[in-house]
Enzyme design. Structure first.
Site, mmCIF file in Angstrom:
data_model
loop_
_atom_site.group_PDB
_atom_site.id
_atom_site.type_symbol
_atom_site.label_atom_id
_atom_site.label_comp_id
_atom_site.label_asym_id
_atom_site.label_seq_id
_atom_site.Cartn_x
_atom_site.Cartn_y
_atom_site.Cartn_z
ATOM 1 N N VAL A 57 38.415 44.688 31.610
ATOM 2 C CA VAL A 57 37.189 45.441 31.885
ATOM 3 C C VAL A 57 36.009 44.497 32.093
ATOM 4 C CG1 VAL A 57 35.521 47.078 30.932
ATOM 5 C CG2 VAL A 57 37.974 47.500 30.661
ATOM 6 N N ASP A 58 35.331 44.657 33.211
ATOM 7 C CA ASP A 58 34.132 43.872 33.501
ATOM 8 C C ASP A 58 32.855 44.662 33.267
ATOM 9 O OD1 ASP A 58 35.581 41.590 34.354
ATOM 10 O OD2 ASP A 58 35.913 42.525 36.307
#
Length: 344
Positions: A57-58
């Site tokens: 997840v960014d």
């Protein structure tokens, strides 16, 4: 290094939780997998599960009401969690279906609660309504059922409007032969949460939608309830939208969660791919559905709307039944918990 910290930290509150590797209160996290017979089975998340969430997840999209705050009170541990995620290089976006404030108004609330948030990280349904109209090159007038948040966002887009708070004191007397005029240049009615909704507003909106050719009916959201105070739940914008739906027999275009427009606009604005995003929310019917429909990883926190729930949404599966009792046993429920809906 992060993996070692995670392994050392076995219990965490959701706020400092599955992605935090430092000191925190007790926490239980559960993931859900499909068994061979197709049923959904909860299991305790491993250190590897938590590490994978961090690595994949960014961007974290947070709902606000019931996740970041309740009424005018910030939820314990939120400031530390946000600072920790920023320190890890994660992008943060804050979304809310509450249209009573503009982004500038919400920035004031974040700041007042001691939260380090930038204006461009805030995405309210009031902004979504204005952004939607801009995206279709709207050039007519808007009649607003709602509060100042919608008006401020329309002003910033240069969109003309009428209604809103100035119609709060207008009264329909229904005297013999009474006839209400309406502006034929209104090309859209935007319905947002309005503490001062009245019969005048309902009738004016109805006339515009029914009698002005091509007039659009736009809802900022259709939430059944909302958290306006930390004392109880209050009837949400779904009640206002329902009044106009009932009088016009029209379905609205919804721009807030769980509608696609809001997510699509966020992804384009920040240059993100769907698989890079995790949606964190407290409602199955808006937040988790928003993430599921959009192909996001989703995290459900049990600090707001859905503390005890009957349905469970998994991004890569259809809606599946997961008994609340089984979840509670797996989580060993404390004051506040998180359920991670695994995407893989």
């Amino acid at each position: 290094m992060l993996g070692k910290r995670l392994q050392a930290q076995r219990h965490c509150s959701w706020r400092q939780q599955a992605i935090r590797a430092t000191r925190a209160p007790k926490f239980r996290m559960v993931t859900c997998n499909a068994s061979t017979n197709g049923s959904i089975q909860p299991r305790r998340a491993t250190v590897e599960d938590k590490q994978r969430l961090i690595d994949n997840v960014d961007c974290f999209i947070f709902d606000c009401d019931g996740v970041i705050w309740r009424g005018d009170s910030v939820i314990d541990g939120v400031p530390e969690t946000l600072d920790m995620l920023r320190g890890m290089g994660k992008r943060l976006v804050f979304v809310t279906n509450n249209s009573t404030k503009s982004r500038a108004g919400y920035l004031g609330k974040f700041t007042g609660l001691g939260l380090n948030v930038k204006a461009e990280e805030i995405y309210s349904s009031s902004y979504a309504a204005a952004a939607y109209l801009e995206s279709i090159n709207f050039d007519k007038k808007v009649y607003v059922i709602g509060e100042t948040g919608i008006l401020e966002e329309l002003d910033l887009k240069g969109i003309k409007y009428l209604g809103g708070p100035e119609d709060a004191t207008k009264v329909v007397k229904l005297q013999k032969g009474e006839y209400m005029e309406h502006d034929p240049e209104v090309g859209a009615v935007v319905v947002g949460f309005d503490r001062y909704i009245n019969y005048y507003k309902i009738q004016y909106a109805t006339l515009c939608i029914r009698e002005n050719p091509g007039c659009m009916f736009i809802a900022t959201n259709q939430d059944a309830v909302t958290h306006l105070t930390d004392a109880q739940e209050w009837a949400g914008n779904g009640s206002m939208v329902g009044a106009i739906r009932g009088s016009t027999k029209r379905e609205p275009v919804t721009v807030g969660k769980p509608a696609e427009f809001m997510l699509d606009n966020i992804a384009k604005t920040f240059g993100l791919q769907r698989q890079q995003i995790c949606m964190v929310g407290d409602r199955l019917d808006t937040d988790i559905l928003f993430g599921k429909n959009g192909g996001l990883t989703t995290c459900l926190v049990l600090s707001g709307e859905h503390k005890n729930y009957q349905g469970y949404l998994l991004p890569k599966y259809d809606v599946a039944a997961l008994p609340a009792r089984a979840v509670e046993q797996a989580l060993e429920v404390g004051n506040c918990n998180l359920v991670w809906c695994n995407t893989g």
